[in-house]
Write a protein that holds these residues in place. Structure first.
Motif, PDB file in Angstrom:
ATOM      1  N   MET A  19       0.967  -1.198  -0.020  1.00 48.87           N
ATOM      2  CA  MET A  19      -0.010   0.028  -0.004  1.00 48.87           C
ATOM      3  C   MET A  19       1.021   1.254   0.012  1.00 48.87           C
ATOM      4  SD  MET A  19      -3.033  -1.184   2.414  1.00 48.87           S
ATOM      5  CE  MET A  19      -3.724   0.622   2.525  1.00 48.87           C
ATOM      6  N   PRO A  20       0.983   1.946  -1.115  1.00 52.86           N
ATOM      7  CA  PRO A  20       1.924   3.191  -1.096  1.00 52.86           C
ATOM      8  C   PRO A  20       1.624   4.378  -0.148  1.00 52.86           C
ATOM      9  CG  PRO A  20       0.650   3.247  -2.910  1.00 52.86           C
ATOM     10  CD  PRO A  20       0.183   1.874  -2.121  1.00 52.86           C
ATOM     11  N   VAL A  54       0.362  14.705   3.724  1.00 51.68           N
ATOM     12  CA  VAL A  54      -0.915  14.888   3.121  1.00 51.68           C
ATOM     13  C   VAL A  54      -0.671  15.411   1.547  1.00 51.68           C
ATOM     14  CG1 VAL A  54      -2.800  16.703   3.301  1.00 51.68           C
ATOM     15  CG2 VAL A  54      -2.038  15.300   5.162  1.00 51.68           C
ATOM     16  N   ALA A  55       0.304  16.206   1.518  1.00 53.73           N
ATOM     17  CA  ALA A  55       0.744  16.653   0.073  1.00 53.73           C
ATOM     18  C   ALA A  55       1.011  15.219  -0.761  1.00 53.73           C
ATOM     19  CB  ALA A  55       1.881  17.403   0.260  1.00 53.73           C
ATOM     20  N   PRO A  62      -3.573  10.153  -6.533  1.00 54.78           N
ATOM     21  CA  PRO A  62      -4.747  10.239  -7.739  1.00 54.78           C
ATOM     22  C   PRO A  62      -3.939   9.911  -9.090  1.00 54.78           C
ATOM     23  CG  PRO A  62      -4.835  12.067  -6.114  1.00 54.78           C
ATOM     24  CD  PRO A  62      -3.965  11.352  -5.720  1.00 54.78           C
ATOM     25  N   LEU A  63      -2.612  10.351  -9.006  1.00 55.48           N
ATOM     26  CA  LEU A  63      -1.876   9.921 -10.200  1.00 55.48           C
ATOM     27  C   LEU A  63      -1.768   8.483 -10.341  1.00 55.48           C
ATOM     28  CD1 LEU A  63       1.078  12.597 -10.010  1.00 55.48           C
ATOM     29  CD2 LEU A  63      -0.760  12.533 -11.625  1.00 55.48           C
ATOM     30  N   ALA A  64      -1.421   7.810  -9.491  1.00 54.98           N
ATOM     31  CA  ALA A  64      -1.099   6.171  -9.325  1.00 54.98           C
ATOM     32  C   ALA A  64      -2.521   5.792  -9.660  1.00 54.98           C
ATOM     33  CB  ALA A  64      -0.620   5.812  -7.866  1.00 54.98           C
ATOM     34  N   ASN A  65      -3.507   5.979  -9.254  1.00 56.51           N
ATOM     35  CA  ASN A  65      -4.839   5.490  -9.428  1.00 56.51           C
ATOM     36  C   ASN A  65      -5.257   5.659 -11.032  1.00 56.51           C
ATOM     37  OD1 ASN A  65      -5.337   4.605  -6.939  1.00 56.51           O
ATOM     38  ND2 ASN A  65      -6.548   6.235  -6.378  1.00 56.51           N
ATOM     39  N   ARG A  66      -4.566   6.606 -11.459  1.00 56.63           N
ATOM     40  CA  ARG A  66      -5.104   6.993 -13.033  1.00 56.63           C
ATOM     41  C   ARG A  66      -4.356   6.244 -13.682  1.00 56.63           C
ATOM     42  NH1 ARG A  66      -3.755  12.875 -14.007  1.00 56.63           N
ATOM     43  NH2 ARG A  66      -5.075  12.876 -12.213  1.00 56.63           N
TER      44      ARG A  66
END
Length: 137
Positions: A19-20, A54-55, A62-66
């Protein structure tokens, strides 16, 4: 020192669960350790830890999920053969089948429609690969 222990502690679940998010929290802990090494107070250390974590989660996740949802651009194996044209070498029908030349190789083939017959010399299109047999139309 405690921040580095926390970073290692967060790195272990990262490796075990893949899990990243744990890795991003570990980087935040390293940032907290750097802040402590530079003489920042405990409040500043926690603020840096929280801000970096958090950043990273807000930007990287979101980039990894995309990228995870995208299909590969290059088809390989039998997926690369679907949709290609082939030349009939031996009569192809829905029952006995026949032989085609597909991508420079000789393949056994059968017609998708059991009533359809393709004679030698005809061009056919590969619909799917069923085991070692090309299904053609």
């Amino acid at each position: 020192m405690w921040w580095l222990i926390a970073a290692v502690g967060l790195g272990i679940p990262l490796v075990v669960t893949a899990m990243p998010e744990f890795g991003m929290l570990a980087v935040g802990a390293v940032a907290g350790a750097v802040t402590a090494a530079l003489g920042g107070g405990i409040v500043l250390q926690f603020l840096v830890f929280a801000a970096v974590s958090v950043a990273l989660i807000a930007v990287v996740r979101p980039l990894a999920n995309r990228h995870r949802g995208q299909s590969p651009q290059l088809a390989s194996g039998i997926d690369a053969l679907k949709g290609r044209s082939a030349m009939v070498l031996e009569r192809v029908d829905g029952g006995q089948g026949g032989r085609i030349k597909l991508a420079g190789e000789i393949w056994s083939a059968r017609a998708l429609d059991g009533n359809q017959v393709y004679e030698p010399g005809q061009q056919v299109d590969v619909v799917e690969i069923d085991g070692a047999t090309a299904v053609v139309i």
